[in-house]
Design a protein around this motif. Sequence first.
Motif, PDB file in Angstrom:
ATOM      1  N   SER A  60       0.793  -1.227   0.000  1.00 33.46           N
ATOM      2  CA  SER A  60       0.000   0.000   0.000  1.00 33.46           C
ATOM      3  C   SER A  60       0.831   1.286   0.000  1.00 33.46           C
TER       4      SER A  60
ATOM      5  N   ARG B  51     -14.036  -0.412   9.707  1.00 31.10           N
ATOM      6  CA  ARG B  51     -14.523  -0.901   8.418  1.00 31.10           C
ATOM      7  C   ARG B  51     -15.091  -2.316   8.534  1.00 31.10           C
TER       8      ARG B  51
ATOM      9  N   ASP C 229      -7.155   2.472   2.427  1.00 29.08           N
ATOM     10  CA  ASP C 229      -8.195   1.626   1.845  1.00 29.08           C
ATOM     11  C   ASP C 229      -7.601   0.405   1.145  1.00 29.08           C
ATOM     12  N   ARG C 230      -6.383   0.525   0.646  1.00 24.85           N
ATOM     13  CA  ARG C 230      -5.712  -0.651   0.084  1.00 24.85           C
ATOM     14  C   ARG C 230      -5.430  -1.655   1.206  1.00 24.85           C
TER      15      ARG C 230
ATOM     16  N   GLU D 151      -8.541  -3.452   1.899  1.00 24.66           N
ATOM     17  CA  GLU D 151      -8.761  -4.416   0.818  1.00 24.66           C
ATOM     18  C   GLU D 151      -7.919  -5.673   1.025  1.00 24.66           C
TER      19      GLU D 151
ATOM     20  N   GLY E 115      -9.387  -7.871   3.628  1.00 28.15           N
ATOM     21  CA  GLY E 115     -10.509  -8.618   3.066  1.00 28.15           C
ATOM     22  C   GLY E 115     -10.058  -9.814   2.249  1.00 28.15           C
ATOM     23  N   VAL E 116      -8.988  -9.639   1.481  1.00 24.86           N
ATOM     24  CA  VAL E 116      -8.453 -10.750   0.686  1.00 24.86           C
ATOM     25  C   VAL E 116      -7.946 -11.863   1.600  1.00 24.86           C
TER      26      VAL E 116
END
Length: 459
Positions: free
Chosen positions: A35, A160, A50-51, A54, A57-58
């Motif tokens: 990031s 988040r 936000d990366r 992400e 989440g991955v």
Amino acid sequence: MYVAGIDIGTTSICIIVINSEDGRVIRTVSRVNDSAMPSLEFWERTQNADRIVELVGVLIADCHEDWINVQSIGISCQMHGVLYVNEEGRAVSPLFTWQDGRGDLHFTSGLTYAATLTDWTGYPMHTGFGLVTHFYMTQQDEIPLRAAKLCTIGDYVAMRLCGEAAPFMDRTNAASIGLYSLETGRFAKEKLSDAGMDDSFLPELATNGQLVGETVDGKTVVCAIGDNQASFLGAVPSFKGNLLVNVGTGSQVSVYTPEFIQCPLLNTRPFVDDGYLLVGASLSGGKSYEVLEQFFRAVLGAFAEGDECRLYETMNRLAEEAITISIPPLRVGTQFFGTRENPQSTGFIEGIRADNFNPQQLTAGFLHGILDELVGFTQQFPNPILSKLTRIVASGNGIRHNVAMQRLAQLKWQLPITFGKVKEEAAFGAAIHASVASGLYRNYEVALQRVQRSDTNEA
């Protein structure tokens, strides 16, 4: 029943899922933290928040069916850095990391921003501390227009995951961003105001082990804690008698004290219970060893073609050879990136002789230098704590994969050296924290007795 720990590091992000009954690791997944954001300023170190969300989440998706059985989630994060969020809880700035150097730029006072804030408030402030960054952003009128609060990256990920709009900050992270009173357990808001900063940007402070909320699938999320505290919790078999020696990008020594103590050159940091860690934090460590690796890489590039992928392995072997030979060693100061107290400090090499100016002794000298700074911190521990240390618990890839450094550590501290049961100490500690915060164990002592047992195996 499973609990999960998420560790958001500067260079990598990891999730560990453990069986809360015995600490058995069910799954470990990790990815490079890619990031980092480009900058034209040599002193700027930022990441895309936000990366990072992400990537988390991955990694959750990578856990596959094991994630279904997770009841509670703990989070560990890189300390000191901050980002700004709007009223909807979305990032409106990058993450300004602990490595960000804008605090070392010069203010109108003639001092650096960090030194000016120290002078104005009486609190020790260093570049990379979140409220030094906030001070710079305030003075430069660069706070994003829609910014409502500031928080750590761990706080942001917790928000988040739960769909919350306002951040909560644990005291382990609050103390790391600066202007936090350990005596009162509160931010020194009047000091912020005196320095021209708007204290309304400060997030609400969480109680120990406070839950942020729940994910859409009903998993409780515990307020994020600092990676230093999480690593200690995830590495040691008990709080007392253990010296945690961590060598990663930087390096540090940490020891537990149930009472508030202040010592020269050491940071007193709140721990996950009502106690504290005494921490000696160096900007040296793996970064300084990397300086030597880059030097050898440049030599190979100038004179011959070498197998660059094996440089660290070769360096470690050379150091092992060097420490067995009775030759006056090179003395290397590895403060190539300064120190917290003196950012302008530089490294040095001295004691060069005809019989020790070789790759073996140079490599060993770097290892001596990295450890000597940590030994100096240890010597500041009060004698009642120092005299009761029974072992070194080592963590971080910088020492875990370096046998020569391990041998030198045992010699310098005159203590046996062990490693935590799990390599991903911070993620493991975050999971242990979640198991206590969610009520699976009544306290940390009971949790450690169960999950740190030696008869359980690392995945």
